[in-house]
Design an enzyme around this catalytic site. Structure first.
Site, PDB file in Angstrom:
ATOM      1  N   CYS A   1     -37.605  31.463  -4.822  1.00 55.03           N
ATOM      2  CA  CYS A   1     -38.339  32.023  -5.969  1.00 55.03           C
ATOM      3  C   CYS A   1     -39.218  30.997  -6.662  1.00 55.03           C
ATOM      4  O   CYS A   1     -40.072  31.359  -7.472  1.00 55.03           O
ATOM      5  CB  CYS A   1     -37.369  32.628  -6.959  1.00 55.03           C
ATOM      6  SG  CYS A   1     -36.470  34.010  -6.248  1.00 55.03           S
TER       7      CYS A   1
ATOM      8  N   HIS B   1     -41.005  33.190 -13.800  1.00 58.10           N
ATOM      9  CA  HIS B   1     -40.569  33.934 -12.615  1.00 58.10           C
ATOM     10  C   HIS B   1     -39.826  35.175 -13.107  1.00 58.10           C
ATOM     11  O   HIS B   1     -39.014  35.102 -14.033  1.00 58.10           O
ATOM     12  CB  HIS B   1     -39.656  33.058 -11.761  1.00 58.10           C
ATOM     13  CG  HIS B   1     -38.914  33.831 -10.711  1.00 58.10           C
ATOM     14  ND1 HIS B   1     -39.560  34.691  -9.856  1.00 58.10           N
ATOM     15  CD2 HIS B   1     -37.588  33.902 -10.412  1.00 58.10           C
ATOM     16  CE1 HIS B   1     -38.661  35.254  -9.058  1.00 58.10           C
ATOM     17  NE2 HIS B   1     -37.462  34.786  -9.378  1.00 58.10           N
TER      18      HIS B   1
ATOM     19  N   ASN C   1     -37.752  41.647  -8.744  1.00 58.79           N
ATOM     20  CA  ASN C   1     -37.879  40.226  -8.416  1.00 58.79           C
ATOM     21  C   ASN C   1     -38.603  40.114  -7.069  1.00 58.79           C
ATOM     22  O   ASN C   1     -38.035  40.450  -6.031  1.00 58.79           O
ATOM     23  CB  ASN C   1     -36.480  39.601  -8.346  1.00 58.79           C
ATOM     24  CG  ASN C   1     -36.511  38.122  -8.017  1.00 58.79           C
ATOM     25  OD1 ASN C   1     -37.550  37.585  -7.615  1.00 58.79           O
ATOM     26  ND2 ASN C   1     -35.383  37.464  -8.182  1.00 58.79           N
TER      27      ASN C   1
HETATM   28  N1  ACO Z   1     -24.946  49.226 -10.130  1.00 62.86           N
HETATM   29  C1  ACO Z   1     -23.793  49.457 -10.798  1.00 62.86           C
HETATM   30  N2  ACO Z   1     -22.838  48.534 -10.923  1.00 62.86           N
HETATM   31  C2  ACO Z   1     -23.053  47.328 -10.376  1.00 62.86           C
HETATM   32  C3  ACO Z   1     -24.214  47.031  -9.651  1.00 62.86           C
HETATM   33  C4  ACO Z   1     -25.179  48.044  -9.532  1.00 62.86           C
HETATM   34  N3  ACO Z   1     -26.349  47.847  -8.890  1.00 62.86           N
HETATM   35  N4  ACO Z   1     -24.141  45.762  -9.204  1.00 62.86           N
HETATM   36  C5  ACO Z   1     -22.968  45.270  -9.645  1.00 62.86           C
HETATM   37  N5  ACO Z   1     -22.301  46.220 -10.331  1.00 62.86           N
HETATM   38  C6  ACO Z   1     -20.992  46.125 -10.968  1.00 62.86           C
HETATM   39  C7  ACO Z   1     -20.129  45.037 -10.403  1.00 62.86           C
HETATM   40  O1  ACO Z   1     -19.465  45.470  -9.257  1.00 62.86           O
HETATM   41  C8  ACO Z   1     -19.186  44.769 -11.559  1.00 62.86           C
HETATM   42  O2  ACO Z   1     -18.179  45.749 -11.543  1.00 62.86           O
HETATM   43  P1  ACO Z   1     -16.672  45.381 -11.930  1.00 62.86           P
HETATM   44  O3  ACO Z   1     -16.735  44.882 -13.338  1.00 62.86           O
HETATM   45  O4  ACO Z   1     -15.971  46.668 -11.746  1.00 62.86           O
HETATM   46  O5  ACO Z   1     -16.282  44.315 -10.939  1.00 62.86           O
HETATM   47  C9  ACO Z   1     -20.039  45.009 -12.792  1.00 62.86           C
HETATM   48  O6  ACO Z   1     -21.167  45.772 -12.331  1.00 62.86           O
HETATM   49  C10 ACO Z   1     -20.513  43.739 -13.442  1.00 62.86           C
HETATM   50  O7  ACO Z   1     -21.015  42.867 -12.433  1.00 62.86           O
HETATM   51  P2  ACO Z   1     -21.617  41.469 -12.790  1.00 62.86           P
HETATM   52  O8  ACO Z   1     -22.073  40.819 -11.531  1.00 62.86           O
HETATM   53  O9  ACO Z   1     -20.680  40.723 -13.682  1.00 62.86           O
HETATM   54  O10 ACO Z   1     -22.882  41.933 -13.655  1.00 62.86           O
HETATM   55  P3  ACO Z   1     -23.893  41.046 -14.430  1.00 62.86           P
HETATM   56  O11 ACO Z   1     -23.943  41.484 -15.837  1.00 62.86           O
HETATM   57  O12 ACO Z   1     -23.692  39.590 -14.149  1.00 62.86           O
HETATM   58  O13 ACO Z   1     -25.248  41.495 -13.778  1.00 62.86           O
HETATM   59  C11 ACO Z   1     -26.822  40.625 -12.192  1.00 62.86           C
HETATM   60  C12 ACO Z   1     -25.476  41.287 -12.407  1.00 62.86           C
HETATM   61  C13 ACO Z   1     -27.886  41.584 -12.684  1.00 62.86           C
HETATM   62  C14 ACO Z   1     -27.011  40.340 -10.713  1.00 62.86           C
HETATM   63  C15 ACO Z   1     -26.870  39.326 -13.012  1.00 62.86           C
HETATM   64  O14 ACO Z   1     -25.766  38.530 -12.751  1.00 62.86           O
HETATM   65  C16 ACO Z   1     -28.092  38.516 -12.724  1.00 62.86           C
HETATM   66  O15 ACO Z   1     -29.187  38.901 -13.035  1.00 62.86           O
HETATM   67  N6  ACO Z   1     -27.911  37.317 -12.165  1.00 62.86           N
HETATM   68  C17 ACO Z   1     -29.023  36.469 -11.823  1.00 62.86           C
HETATM   69  C18 ACO Z   1     -29.457  36.870 -10.490  1.00 62.86           C
HETATM   70  C19 ACO Z   1     -30.873  36.585 -10.272  1.00 62.86           C
HETATM   71  O16 ACO Z   1     -31.735  36.977 -11.011  1.00 62.86           O
HETATM   72  N7  ACO Z   1     -31.080  35.896  -9.208  1.00 62.86           N
HETATM   73  C20 ACO Z   1     -32.325  35.611  -8.796  1.00 62.86           C
HETATM   74  C21 ACO Z   1     -32.773  34.362  -9.479  1.00 62.86           C
HETATM   75  S1  ACO Z   1     -33.245  33.236  -8.348  1.00 62.86           S
HETATM   76  C22 ACO Z   1     -34.223  34.107  -7.372  1.00 62.86           C
HETATM   77  O17 ACO Z   1     -35.045  34.832  -7.898  1.00 62.86           O
HETATM   78  C23 ACO Z   1     -34.034  34.028  -5.909  1.00 62.86           C
END
Ligand code: ACO
Length: 307
Positions: free
Chosen positions: A97, A234, A264
């Site tokens: 990214c 980004h 993204n």
């Molecule tokens: N729909 C519904 N529920 C979901 C989904 C979905 N698409 N995906 C995950 N869940 C659930 C999980 O299973 C979890 O359930 P549980 O509590 O029963 O176990 C719950 O939602 C919470 O999951 P978390 O992973 O803790 O959710 P979080 O609030 O952290 O959000 C996310 C997840 C959006 C991926 C977040 O962590 C994030 O944005 N991280 C950064 C990732 C990113 O942007 N990476 C790219 C940056 S670098 C690059 O661009 C390559």
């Protein structure tokens, strides 16, 4: 592709995706299109906007992690279609990214040393091809796209003031596509060729690192936050963008956000955001821009630009 369409593929909801990421829709390339096809469209648009003869462009650099082929590079593959100089420097830069910022940093250095006069810098990706469409924790986040800028050697404008590029491979496995050519296609196991991410952990490192990066960029240039007209981040997740802005006390009114529309798009996200904000008149000539990215590697980087 809207969030509602994703509800048909995995156990997710429009509300969850909006609340956790800010994404409302993303673009998916047609099966017939490659990253190079998207890059050509973006490159030609940048050449047209700059109103230069493409034959005078002597560098093409494509930031991508989803190249058309192992080799030649995507840049070489599209060189002729762009109509750029037949003996131009052409190469890809892989920094996930942060790919566009890395490509910008490389091109800027080529220009400063006098090696090239005009550089076409493109960020282009087809992440839809490396997603596990059964994994709801990743497939809802990404999209396809391409954006480009044309750089020109000049002493009349400040342009790119400086770039700051970094990486740390210690936590590579938090965000990766764990398989590649040298591990052997014949031994490729299920889903090893798709994005795997520990989202929560990536989130924390991203916010921490981006805060440090912006401070570094401002300090090295003797600037304060209020000097920046626009932050062009980004576009990974609205919560990362907002948390970084809050930490730095930069109002969201001065941050360009397009993640709701594009998802993204990895190396394409910053030039796509730039394009949107320039074309709708938010970013004006003479303004000071801070571009910043964080991605797999981990890699991170910023560019301070007088537009
Ligand atoms: N729909 C519904 N529920 C979901 C989904 C979905 N698409 N995906 C995950 N869940 C659930 C999980 O299973 C979890 O359930 P549980 O509590 O029963 O176990 C719950 O939602 C919470 O999951 P978390 O992973 O803790 O959710 P979080 O609030 O952290 O959000 C996310 C997840 C959006 C991926 C977040 O962590 C994030 O944005 N991280 C950064 C990732 C990113 O942007 N990476 C790219 C940056 S670098 C690059 O661009 C390559």
């Amino acid at each position: 592709m809207t969030n509602t369409e994703l509800e048909q593929l995995v156990d997710t909801s429009d509300a969850w995706i909006r609340e956790r990421t800010g994404i409302e829709e993303r673009r998916i390339a047609d099966p017939s299109q490659t990253t190079g096809d998207l890059a050509v469209e973006a490159g030609l648009a940048a050449i047209a906007a700059a109103d230069v003869d493409p034959a005078t462009v002597d560098m093409v650099i494509v930031g991508t992690s989803t190249p058309d082929a192992v080799f030649p590079s995507t840049a070489c593959l599209i060189q002729r279609r762009l109509g750029v100089a037949p003996d131009a420097v052409a190469m890809d830069v892989a920094a996930a990214c942060s790919g566009f910022i890395y490509a910008l940093g490389v091109a800027d250095r080529f220009i400063r040393t006098g090696s090239v006069k005009r550089a076409l810098v493109i960020g282009a990706e087809t992440f839809s091809r490396i997603l596990n469409w059964q994994d709801r924790s990743t497939c809802v986040l990404f999209g396809d796209g391409a954006g480009a800028v044309l750089l020109e050697a000049t002493t009349e404008h400040e342009g790119i003031i400086n770039t700051h590029l970094h990486s740390d491979g210690a936590n590579a496995e938090l965000l990766h596509v764990p398989w590649g050519v040298s591990q052997g296609y014949d031994r490729l196991v299920d889903n090893a060729g798709t994005v795997s991410m520990r989202g929560n952990e990536v989130f924390k490192v991203a916010v921490r690192t981006l805060g440090r990066l912006i401070d570094e960029t401002l300090e090295k240039n003797g600037l304060s936050r209020s000097d920046i007209d626009w932050v062009v981040p980004h576009q990974a997740n609205i919560r990362i963008i907002a948390a970084t802005a809050k930490k730095l006390d930069i109002p969201m009114e001065r941050v360009v956000v397009t993640v709701q529309k594009h998802g993204n798009t990895s190396a394409a996200s910053i030039p796509l955001a730039l394009d949107a904000a320039i074309r709708d008149g938010r970013i004006q000539r003479g303004q000071l821009l801070l571009l910043e990215a964080f991605g797999a590697g981990f890699t991170w980087g910023s560019a301070l630009v007088r537009y």
